[in-house]
Design a protein around this motif. Sequence first.
Motif, mmCIF file in Angstrom:
data_model
loop_
_atom_site.group_PDB
_atom_site.id
_atom_site.type_symbol
_atom_site.label_atom_id
_atom_site.label_comp_id
_atom_site.label_asym_id
_atom_site.label_seq_id
_atom_site.Cartn_x
_atom_site.Cartn_y
_atom_site.Cartn_z
ATOM 1 N N GLY A 1 0.807 -1.210 0.000
ATOM 2 C CA GLY A 1 0.000 0.000 0.000
ATOM 3 C C GLY A 1 0.838 1.256 0.000
ATOM 4 N N THR A 2 0.367 2.260 0.746
ATOM 5 C CA THR A 2 1.075 3.528 0.910
ATOM 6 C C THR A 2 1.125 3.871 2.392
ATOM 7 O OG1 THR A 2 -0.911 4.917 0.797
ATOM 8 C CG2 THR A 2 0.150 4.345 -1.308
ATOM 9 N N GLN A 3 1.993 4.802 2.746
ATOM 10 C CA GLN A 3 2.043 5.215 4.152
ATOM 11 C C GLN A 3 0.732 5.874 4.560
ATOM 12 O OE1 GLN A 3 5.231 7.907 5.302
ATOM 13 N NE2 GLN A 3 5.058 7.289 7.449
ATOM 14 N N ALA A 4 0.107 6.600 3.650
ATOM 15 C CA ALA A 4 -1.179 7.234 3.967
ATOM 16 C C ALA A 4 -2.244 6.190 4.273
ATOM 17 C CB ALA A 4 -1.626 8.128 2.811
ATOM 18 N N GLU A 5 -2.307 5.138 3.461
ATOM 19 C CA GLU A 5 -3.287 4.068 3.695
ATOM 20 C C GLU A 5 -3.001 3.353 5.016
ATOM 21 O OE1 GLU A 5 -4.290 2.759 -0.904
ATOM 22 O OE2 GLU A 5 -2.536 1.908 0.097
ATOM 23 N N PHE A 6 -1.726 3.117 5.277
ATOM 24 C CA PHE A 6 -1.329 2.486 6.537
ATOM 25 C C PHE A 6 -1.734 3.363 7.718
ATOM 26 C CE2 PHE A 6 2.374 1.776 9.571
ATOM 27 C CZ PHE A 6 1.904 0.577 10.072
ATOM 28 N N GLY A 7 -1.467 4.656 7.617
ATOM 29 C CA GLY A 7 -1.852 5.580 8.678
ATOM 30 C C GLY A 7 -3.349 5.613 8.917
ATOM 31 N N GLU A 8 -4.126 5.520 7.837
ATOM 32 C CA GLU A 8 -5.590 5.497 7.980
ATOM 33 C C GLU A 8 -6.047 4.242 8.712
ATOM 34 O OE1 GLU A 8 -6.928 5.928 3.974
ATOM 35 O OE2 GLU A 8 -6.332 8.052 3.873
ATOM 36 N N LEU A 9 -5.413 3.107 8.417
ATOM 37 C CA LEU A 9 -5.761 1.868 9.123
ATOM 38 C C LEU A 9 -5.418 1.969 10.603
ATOM 39 C CD1 LEU A 9 -4.501 -0.708 6.470
ATOM 40 C CD2 LEU A 9 -6.875 -0.500 7.273
ATOM 41 N N ILE A 10 -4.265 2.526 10.923
ATOM 42 C CA ILE A 10 -3.861 2.674 12.327
ATOM 43 C C ILE A 10 -4.794 3.645 13.043
ATOM 44 C CG2 ILE A 10 -2.022 3.468 13.867
ATOM 45 C CD1 ILE A 10 -1.408 0.755 12.676
ATOM 46 N N GLN A 11 -5.172 4.745 12.374
ATOM 47 C CA GLN A 11 -6.110 5.693 12.974
ATOM 48 C C GLN A 11 -7.458 5.028 13.242
ATOM 49 O OE1 GLN A 11 -5.712 9.402 13.716
ATOM 50 N NE2 GLN A 11 -7.289 8.450 14.992
ATOM 51 N N ALA A 12 -7.953 4.258 12.282
ATOM 52 C CA ALA A 12 -9.240 3.573 12.461
ATOM 53 C C ALA A 12 -9.146 2.526 13.560
ATOM 54 C CB ALA A 12 -9.675 2.931 11.141
ATOM 55 N N TRP A 13 -8.005 1.868 13.662
ATOM 56 C CA TRP A 13 -7.781 0.901 14.747
ATOM 57 C C TRP A 13 -7.892 1.597 16.100
ATOM 58 C CZ3 TRP A 13 -2.797 0.920 17.439
ATOM 59 C CH2 TRP A 13 -2.703 -0.073 18.419
ATOM 60 N N VAL A 14 -7.263 2.757 16.230
ATOM 61 C CA VAL A 14 -7.337 3.528 17.480
ATOM 62 C C VAL A 14 -8.773 3.996 17.726
ATOM 63 C CG1 VAL A 14 -6.622 5.696 18.594
ATOM 64 C CG2 VAL A 14 -4.912 4.237 17.465
ATOM 65 N N ASP A 15 -9.418 4.492 16.684
ATOM 66 C CA ASP A 15 -10.780 5.024 16.827
ATOM 67 C C ASP A 15 -11.785 3.952 17.249
ATOM 68 O OD1 ASP A 15 -9.832 7.498 16.047
ATOM 69 O OD2 ASP A 15 -10.569 7.334 13.984
ATOM 70 N N THR A 16 -11.494 2.698 16.978
ATOM 71 C CA THR A 16 -12.403 1.604 17.346
ATOM 72 C C THR A 16 -11.967 0.907 18.637
ATOM 73 O OG1 THR A 16 -11.203 0.192 15.775
ATOM 74 C CG2 THR A 16 -13.288 1.142 15.027
ATOM 75 N N GLY A 17 -11.051 1.528 19.359
ATOM 76 C CA GLY A 17 -10.673 1.006 20.678
ATOM 77 C C GLY A 17 -9.319 0.368 20.776
ATOM 78 N N ALA A 18 -8.553 0.350 19.674
ATOM 79 C CA ALA A 18 -7.195 -0.210 19.663
ATOM 80 C C ALA A 18 -7.142 -1.628 20.243
ATOM 81 C CB ALA A 18 -6.225 0.709 20.398
ATOM 82 N N HIS A 19 -8.059 -2.473 19.786
ATOM 83 C CA HIS A 19 -8.079 -3.875 20.222
ATOM 84 C C HIS A 19 -7.068 -4.673 19.422
ATOM 85 C CE1 HIS A 19 -11.585 -3.419 22.845
ATOM 86 N NE2 HIS A 19 -12.017 -2.560 21.924
ATOM 87 N N CYS A 20 -6.509 -5.678 20.055
ATOM 88 C CA CYS A 20 -5.463 -6.487 19.427
ATOM 89 C C CYS A 20 -6.011 -7.827 18.935
ATOM 90 C CB CYS A 20 -4.338 -6.750 20.419
ATOM 91 S SG CYS A 20 -3.420 -5.258 20.868
ATOM 92 N N PRO A 21 -5.466 -8.311 17.818
ATOM 93 C CA PRO A 21 -5.846 -9.644 17.357
ATOM 94 C C PRO A 21 -5.411 -10.705 18.378
ATOM 95 C CG PRO A 21 -4.501 -8.483 15.717
ATOM 96 C CD PRO A 21 -4.470 -7.682 16.965
ATOM 97 N N GLN A 22 -6.138 -11.810 18.425
ATOM 98 C CA GLN A 22 -5.789 -12.893 19.339
ATOM 99 C C GLN A 22 -4.669 -13.727 18.764
ATOM 100 O OE1 GLN A 22 -7.121 -13.167 22.465
ATOM 101 N NE2 GLN A 22 -8.001 -11.200 21.919
#
Length: 200
Positions: free
Chosen positions: A179-200
């Motif tokens: 991908g791109t750094q922008a796309e990666f950053g958007e995924l990380i932001q959305a991860w934080v916005d949804t509670g920053a839960h971790c995969p099992q």
Amino acid sequence: MRAPFLTAALAAFVAGPALAQDLKPVSAFDAIADPAARSAVLFEEAGKVIEHPRCLNCHPVGDTPMQGDDMHAHQPPVVRGDADMGAPGMMCTTCHGPANVAIVAQAEGLGSIPGNPAWHLAPLSMGWVGKSLGDICTQLKDPARNGGRDLDEIVEHMAHDDLVGWGWDPGKGRTPAPGTQAEFGELIQAWVDTGAHCPQ
């Protein structure tokens, strides 16, 4: 010579889906109603970057960086040093300048020497090689191990840090991160916005 800790299992892990070149957009996960489940899946998608050799090579669990898509031990042999920038007399910046440099006479299939003004290893507390994505996620959220960053600062680091960005412009002879750094950053932001839960 390959480092002894680069086992066949790790080599298979590196050769697997981590070398995928696409990232799904955040919107691809809108149908997941449960925020915690969505959060974990968003981090899994971001994990395509986190588990890519462009990131893992500079996030070793020991004192030796790795290089190449096959994550072989750095040549020439170097060590982390006290400040994560190499040993006295053989600092990272001895060979790694402020930008990628093309190699005129290619050796061993390499096409360039990577470079960035901030070239260095990630701190030992942020070693990722051989860890599960869930463990990396937990580690990433821990200010005691992530350089004292809160979640907003993690987003900023992932989305805008220039050395992180090198992973998408790694020079000739290296596979860019997906991908791109922008796309990666958007995924990380959305991860934080949804509670920053971790995969099992």
